[in-house]
Design a protein around this motif. Structure first.
Motif, mmCIF file in Angstrom:
data_model
loop_
_atom_site.group_PDB
_atom_site.id
_atom_site.type_symbol
_atom_site.label_atom_id
_atom_site.label_comp_id
_atom_site.label_asym_id
_atom_site.label_seq_id
_atom_site.Cartn_x
_atom_site.Cartn_y
_atom_site.Cartn_z
ATOM 1 N N TRP A 21 25.917 -23.339 16.663
ATOM 2 C CA TRP A 21 26.953 -24.959 16.683
ATOM 3 C C TRP A 21 27.564 -23.488 18.329
ATOM 4 O O TRP A 21 27.711 -23.173 18.538
ATOM 5 N N GLY A 22 28.279 -24.986 18.471
ATOM 6 C CA GLY A 22 29.019 -25.170 20.339
ATOM 7 C C GLY A 22 27.748 -24.112 21.259
ATOM 8 O O GLY A 22 28.591 -23.452 22.173
ATOM 9 N N ALA A 23 26.082 -24.404 21.459
ATOM 10 C CA ALA A 23 25.692 -24.272 22.291
ATOM 11 C C ALA A 23 24.425 -25.334 22.001
ATOM 12 O O ALA A 23 24.473 -25.846 21.311
ATOM 13 N N PRO A 24 23.408 -25.522 23.248
ATOM 14 C CA PRO A 24 22.584 -26.272 23.754
ATOM 15 C C PRO A 24 21.333 -25.451 22.218
ATOM 16 O O PRO A 24 21.052 -24.163 21.966
ATOM 17 N N VAL A 25 20.460 -26.455 21.976
ATOM 18 C CA VAL A 25 19.374 -26.497 20.631
ATOM 19 C C VAL A 25 18.500 -26.849 20.653
ATOM 20 O O VAL A 25 18.961 -28.210 20.729
ATOM 21 N N ARG A 26 17.443 -26.408 21.246
ATOM 22 C CA ARG A 26 15.842 -27.019 21.406
ATOM 23 C C ARG A 26 15.277 -27.377 19.933
ATOM 24 O O ARG A 26 15.096 -26.544 19.130
ATOM 25 N N ILE A 27 14.558 -28.516 19.819
ATOM 26 C CA ILE A 27 14.780 -29.598 18.470
ATOM 27 C C ILE A 27 13.204 -30.130 18.113
ATOM 28 O O ILE A 27 13.322 -30.802 19.640
ATOM 29 N N PRO A 28 13.004 -28.962 18.262
ATOM 30 C CA PRO A 28 10.802 -30.360 17.907
ATOM 31 C C PRO A 28 10.644 -31.542 17.536
ATOM 32 O O PRO A 28 12.007 -32.403 16.343
ATOM 33 N N ALA A 29 10.608 -32.233 17.766
ATOM 34 C CA ALA A 29 9.861 -33.570 17.143
ATOM 35 C C ALA A 29 9.786 -33.422 15.505
ATOM 36 O O ALA A 29 8.741 -32.760 15.101
ATOM 37 N N GLY A 30 10.239 -34.692 15.265
ATOM 38 C CA GLY A 30 10.017 -34.219 13.614
ATOM 39 C C GLY A 30 11.177 -33.757 12.587
ATOM 40 O O GLY A 30 11.164 -33.636 11.678
ATOM 41 N N ALA A 31 11.581 -32.663 13.349
ATOM 42 C CA ALA A 31 12.305 -31.446 12.960
ATOM 43 C C ALA A 31 13.436 -32.119 12.326
ATOM 44 O O ALA A 31 14.765 -32.996 12.975
ATOM 45 N N LEU A 32 13.812 -31.792 11.219
ATOM 46 C CA LEU A 32 16.120 -32.282 10.441
ATOM 47 C C LEU A 32 16.529 -31.095 11.126
ATOM 48 O O LEU A 32 17.061 -30.401 10.328
ATOM 49 N N LEU A 33 17.755 -32.188 11.959
ATOM 50 C CA LEU A 33 18.319 -31.367 11.921
ATOM 51 C C LEU A 33 20.068 -31.720 11.136
ATOM 52 O O LEU A 33 20.158 -32.901 10.661
ATOM 53 N N ASP A 34 20.809 -31.323 10.260
ATOM 54 C CA ASP A 34 21.725 -31.066 9.426
ATOM 55 C C ASP A 34 23.277 -30.887 10.897
ATOM 56 O O ASP A 34 22.842 -29.717 10.563
ATOM 57 N N VAL A 35 24.434 -31.914 10.397
ATOM 58 C CA VAL A 35 25.294 -31.449 10.505
ATOM 59 C C VAL A 35 26.508 -31.272 9.682
ATOM 60 O O VAL A 35 26.183 -32.490 9.046
ATOM 61 N N GLY A 36 26.428 -30.330 9.245
ATOM 62 C CA GLY A 36 27.234 -30.158 7.837
ATOM 63 C C GLY A 36 29.222 -30.100 8.311
ATOM 64 O O GLY A 36 29.241 -31.095 8.676
ATOM 65 N N THR A 37 29.130 -29.911 6.771
ATOM 66 C CA THR A 37 30.538 -30.825 6.739
ATOM 67 C C THR A 37 31.403 -29.811 7.133
ATOM 68 O O THR A 37 31.625 -27.568 7.962
ATOM 69 N N ALA A 38 32.419 -30.202 7.791
ATOM 70 C CA ALA A 38 33.337 -29.439 8.534
ATOM 71 C C ALA A 38 34.217 -28.647 8.108
ATOM 72 O O ALA A 38 34.462 -28.453 7.401
ATOM 73 N N LEU A 39 34.182 -27.514 8.708
ATOM 74 C CA LEU A 39 34.787 -25.716 7.567
ATOM 75 C C LEU A 39 36.206 -25.949 8.435
ATOM 76 O O LEU A 39 37.177 -25.569 7.144
ATOM 77 N N SER A 40 36.526 -26.806 9.548
ATOM 78 C CA SER A 40 38.102 -27.266 9.982
ATOM 79 C C SER A 40 37.668 -28.100 10.831
ATOM 80 O O SER A 40 37.142 -28.654 11.339
#
Length: 289
Positions: free
Chosen positions: A92-111
């Motif tokens: 979190w808070g940094a760039p991430v390279r994601i391949p085509a077709g991969a699933l990015l999940d942004v979860g529930t806010a911790l705060s």
């Protein structure tokens, strides 16, 4: 649809497209809109090498899940939350390279409340009045995301330097809002004005992108008559009949008939976007500039 797109697998409680908003159209009845936490939106754009005003996603509380159709660099910021790619932890808070077709999940806010998701190239929905922002009040811009929605992505410009990390302020444990007197402060008793700036309120669960509602002592009016509708600005502290202050946020109406007792400094409103229900709120008199 080209491969410059992403599909929404899980839309979450409320996920919208936001950018810097569409200021300057209040005379048409169009709110400013745009990301509620503008600094967070600018930071995630910086992480992926976008211009500051590129369109991002704004999630609410429980994030979203997305599947890009092309390899893409993504950054998630704003409210801290878990991030995974195909089930594996990602920063979190940094760039991430994601391949085509991969699933990015942004979860529930911790705060905090709202996360921001930036893609290199930005979300490339058609602009309306110069902005790609979803406006929940007027209905302008793209509708809130729904499961199965496919949205286009722009091409990375390559003209903005990408950074690896940037500081993110923590969501507030106490929300301190600096205020100046509003145009209808004289509609309230002296005791009500003292109450506003000396007593603590709490963020109400009824808050949304239109306004931050508060719970606490009611403000007593000195004048009980009806007020003709008049112009409203970002940060206006309007007092409805129940007497509890409401701070207008990005999707606020451009006119209103309840008196405005104070106006919050715009620089304090980003913290309001991240204040969870129950957060203590203090209105303090702003020092003269």
């Amino acid at each position: 649809m080209t491969d410059r797109a992403f599909a929404v697998v899980r839309a979450g409680a409320l996920t919208t497209v936001q950018d810097g908003g569409r200021p300057g159209h209040a005379h048409l009845g169009v709110p400013r809109s745009g990301a509620l936490d503008q600094p967070a939106a600018r930071l995630v754009n910086r992480l992926v090498g976008n211009p500051p005003g590129a369109a991002v996603l704004e999630t609410t509380l429980n994030g979203c899940s997305l599947r890009p159709r092309r390899p893409v660099t993504v950054a998630v910021g704003g409210a801290p939350c878990p991030v995974t790619v195909d089930g594996r932890p990602a920063p979190w808070g940094a760039p991430v390279r994601i391949p085509a077709g991969a699933l990015l999940d942004v979860g529930t806010a911790l705060s905090g409340v709202r996360c921001y998701v930036a893609f290199d190239g930005g979300v490339a929905v058609d602009p309306v009045l110069g902005s790609r922002s979803t406006d929940l009040l007027s209905g302008l811009g793209p509708p809130p995301l729904a499961d199965g929605t496919v949205l286009p992505l722009g091409s990375p410009s390559g003209t903005h330097t990408r950074v690896d990390t940037v500081p993110h302020p923590a969501p507030p444990r106490e929300l301190v809002l600096r205020v100046a007197p509003g145009p209808r402060a004289d509609w309230f008793t002296p005791e009500a004005l003292r109450t506003l700036t000396t007593r603590a309120y709490r963020v109400s669960s009824a808050s949304n992108r239109i306004g931050l509602r508060t719970e606490g002592l009611a403000l007593e009016r000195a004048l009980q008559g009806e007020l003709p509708s008049e112009g409203m600005v970002l940060g206006a502290v309007q007092v409805p009949p129940d007497g509890r202050p409401v701070v207008f946020l990005a999707d606020h109406p451009t006119t209103g008939g309840y008196p405005v007792v104070a106006v919050v400094r715009e620089t304090d409103l980003a913290a309001a976007a991240q204040a969870v229900p129950g957060t203590p709120v203090r209105f303090v008199t702003a020092a003269r500039r």
